[in-house]
Design an enzyme around this catalytic site. Structure first.
Site, mmCIF file in Angstrom:
data_model
loop_
_atom_site.group_PDB
_atom_site.id
_atom_site.type_symbol
_atom_site.label_atom_id
_atom_site.label_comp_id
_atom_site.label_asym_id
_atom_site.label_seq_id
_atom_site.Cartn_x
_atom_site.Cartn_y
_atom_site.Cartn_z
ATOM 1 N N GLY A 190 0.783 -1.241 0.000
ATOM 2 C CA GLY A 190 0.000 0.000 0.000
ATOM 3 C C GLY A 190 0.807 1.280 0.000
ATOM 4 O O GLY A 190 0.378 2.285 -0.552
ATOM 5 N N ASP A 233 -4.571 2.643 11.010
ATOM 6 C CA ASP A 233 -5.932 2.328 11.423
ATOM 7 C C ASP A 233 -5.884 2.054 12.933
ATOM 8 O O ASP A 233 -5.861 2.980 13.730
ATOM 9 C CB ASP A 233 -6.356 1.115 10.584
ATOM 10 C CG ASP A 233 -7.809 0.737 10.738
ATOM 11 O OD1 ASP A 233 -8.639 1.618 10.962
ATOM 12 O OD2 ASP A 233 -8.125 -0.463 10.609
ATOM 13 N N ASP A 261 -6.016 -0.938 -1.176
ATOM 14 C CA ASP A 261 -6.795 -1.911 -1.938
ATOM 15 C C ASP A 261 -8.047 -2.365 -1.218
ATOM 16 O O ASP A 261 -8.175 -2.246 -0.002
ATOM 17 C CB ASP A 261 -5.950 -3.153 -2.213
ATOM 18 C CG ASP A 261 -5.747 -3.997 -0.950
ATOM 19 O OD1 ASP A 261 -5.208 -3.455 0.035
ATOM 20 O OD2 ASP A 261 -6.150 -5.176 -0.943
HETATM 21 P P1 IMP Z 1 -3.593 -1.386 11.485
HETATM 22 O O1 IMP Z 1 -2.604 -2.381 11.967
HETATM 23 O O2 IMP Z 1 -4.968 -1.660 12.005
HETATM 24 O O3 IMP Z 1 -3.178 0.044 11.717
HETATM 25 O O4 IMP Z 1 -3.755 -1.677 9.936
HETATM 26 C C1 IMP Z 1 -3.130 -0.970 8.966
HETATM 27 C C2 IMP Z 1 -3.290 -1.665 7.633
HETATM 28 O O5 IMP Z 1 -4.666 -2.052 7.423
HETATM 29 C C3 IMP Z 1 -2.944 -0.737 6.490
HETATM 30 O O6 IMP Z 1 -1.570 -0.788 6.168
HETATM 31 C C4 IMP Z 1 -3.837 -1.233 5.383
HETATM 32 O O7 IMP Z 1 -3.218 -2.280 4.665
HETATM 33 C C5 IMP Z 1 -5.067 -1.802 6.071
HETATM 34 N N1 IMP Z 1 -6.195 -0.824 6.076
HETATM 35 C C6 IMP Z 1 -6.725 -0.179 7.133
HETATM 36 N N2 IMP Z 1 -7.732 0.633 6.778
HETATM 37 C C7 IMP Z 1 -7.872 0.496 5.440
HETATM 38 C C8 IMP Z 1 -8.754 1.101 4.459
HETATM 39 O O8 IMP Z 1 -9.630 1.943 4.743
HETATM 40 N N3 IMP Z 1 -8.569 0.711 3.171
HETATM 41 C C9 IMP Z 1 -7.615 -0.197 2.797
HETATM 42 N N4 IMP Z 1 -6.762 -0.773 3.669
HETATM 43 C C10 IMP Z 1 -6.877 -0.427 4.975
HETATM 44 MG MG MG Z 2 -3.888 -3.786 2.717
#
Ligand code: IMP
Ligand code: MG
Length: 174
Positions: free
Chosen positions: A42, A101, A158
């Site tokens: 990403g 996120d 994605d």
């Molecule tokens: P975290 O560990 O929950 O912070 O997840 C981060 C990862 O989740 C990012 O690098 C993305 O690959 C995926 N992600 C989180 N939100 C989205 C979104 O709205 N669209 C696409 N991918 C997302």
């Molecule tokens: Mg992803």
């Protein structure tokens, strides 16, 4: 079947904001060099656009991680799919992410990369969903856009591996 995508941030808005952030980063690192770590897949579009605009010396490395989890929730248990090629000793590391996120992925990565003796580590993200943060200790140094809690695609992001190539940020309408 085509999904309907609503534009959240246009290509022009994203472009303008990356210019601003790149200017700020270049000023903050004046007289130093930056070792960019692109988090695949990403982060790749944003990393390239950012790197082109930085005015200090830059090197780039890539890392691919996969976070075990169910559905759209990451677990914080992160598997390294592809590790960095270069050591981090003495480098000013700037991690470049597409979106933060829950912060679980980055929290894990920070701990791991900090053990490799970098001179400094900072975080730069294209998008941030602050409402979703679980790992409150994850400090983001450079954020292009804080967005509401919606699932977004484009500019590297994605939905089931689709839409990474969209030049804007959009929301998949269900
Ligand atoms: P975290 O560990 O929950 O912070 O997840 C981060 C990862 O989740 C990012 O690098 C993305 O690959 C995926 N992600 C989180 N939100 C989205 C979104 O709205 N669209 C696409 N991918 C997302
Ligand atoms: Mg992803």
């Amino acid at each position: 079947m085509e999904d309907k995508i609503r534009v959240l941030l246009t290509e022009e808005e994203v472009d303008r904001r990356i210019n601003e952030i790149a200017e700020k980063i270049s000023a903050d690192y004046k007289g130093q060099s930056i070792h960019l770590i692109c988090i695949l897949k990403g982060g790749v579009f944003f990393t390239c656009e950012l790197a082109k605009r930085l005015t200090v010396p830059v090197s780039i490395d890539f890392m691919s991680v996969s976070s075990y989890g169910s559905g759209t929730e990451s677990s914080g248990v992160v598997r390294i799919v592809k590790d960095l090629d270069e050591p981090l000793d003495g480098k000013n590391v700037l991690i470049v992410e597409d979106i933060i996120d829950s912060g679980r992925t980055l929290s894990y990565l920070l701990e791991l990369l900090n053990k490799r003796n970098p001179a400094s580590i900072r975080l730069c993200t294209l998008l941030d969903k602050p409402e979703r943060r679980v790992k409150k200790q994850v400090q983001v140094d450079y954020t292009c856009f804080a967005i509401p809690d919606e699932f977004v695609v484009g500019y590297g992001l994605d939905y089931d591996q689709k839409y990474r190539n969209l030049p804007y940020i959009g929301v998949v309408e269900v």
